[in-house]
Design an enzyme around this catalytic site. Structure first.
Site, PDB file in Angstrom:
ATOM      1  CB  SER A 102      -0.954  -0.062   1.197  1.00 55.81           C
ATOM      2  OG  SER A 102      -1.924   0.942   1.145  1.00 55.81           O
ATOM      3  CG  HIS A 127      -4.337  -1.720  -1.917  1.00 54.63           C
ATOM      4  ND1 HIS A 127      -4.785  -2.456  -0.852  1.00 54.63           N
ATOM      5  CD2 HIS A 127      -3.768  -0.617  -1.357  1.00 54.63           C
ATOM      6  CE1 HIS A 127      -4.504  -1.840   0.276  1.00 54.63           C
ATOM      7  NE2 HIS A 127      -3.888  -0.719  -0.001  1.00 54.63           N
TER       8      HIS A 127
END
Length: 197
Positions: A102, A127
């Site tokens: 992330s 993501h």
């Protein structure tokens, strides 16, 4: 009751006037090494930013080494680290040990080009931004719009970092996308895999 505190090792150095002991992270900071470990949040980000600014004040020409082992965290906290990486003069080497997921993957890719790396068994995950908010419908709509703005901004920056098209970044970050060390090189998140010094 279990304690979540981790014992921080101490390093003792001998000098002509006696001994000096440091916690391991302070000692590594003398070698221009900073660690991002655990969840990226405001307190941790402030500490990382302060360390980078301190090292820049110590030397404008010596590289900084940012070791990353993190599941990610708060976008605004991560962006304060990112902005500081771009603001300071020294090159920032980013090295993934363990995982960079992330926001941590974004920071890994944001190191100085040619100086972004990971260890052979590290994993990287990208993501889209996550958000959870509850309240009145109008407030939820405001937060959803802000998350979409952040998604566009992060995807544009990730495209610049990796050389991938924004269309590909949008597609790949729609869901969790895990990459091995070799896949991360092909993707442009890192430049090399470190196997030894």
């Amino acid at each position: 009751m279990k304690s979540n505190s981790v014992l921080i090792p101490m390093v003792v150095e001998q000098h002509s006037r006696g001994e000096r002991s440091y916690d391991i992270y302070s000692r590594l900071l003398k070698e221009r090494i900073i660690f991002i470990t655990g969840t990226i949040e405001d307190n941790m980000a402030s500490s990382i930013v302060a360390q980078m600014l301190f090292l820049e004040a110590e030397s404008l020409d010596k590289d900084i080494f940012l070791y990353i082992n993190s599941p990610g965290g708060i976008i605004t906290s991560g962006m304060s680290i990112y902005d500081t990486m771009q603001f300071i003069k020294p090159d920032v080497n980013t090295i993934c040990i363990g995982q960079a997921c992330s926001m941590a993957a974004f920071l890994l890719s944001s190191g100085t080009k040619g100086k972004r790396s990971c260890l052979p068994n590290a994993r990287i995950m990208i993501h889209q931004p996550l958000g959870g908010y509850q309240g009145q419908a109008s407030d939820i709509a405001i937060h959803a719009e802000e998350i979409n703005k952040m998604k566009k901004k992060l995807n544009k920056l990730m495209s610049l970092n990796t050389g991938q098209s924004i269309k590909k970044i949008n597609k790949d970050t729609e869901r969790d996308c895990f990459l091995s060390a070799h896949e991360s090189i092909k993707y442009g998140l890192i430049d090399l895999i470190l196997t030894q010094r």
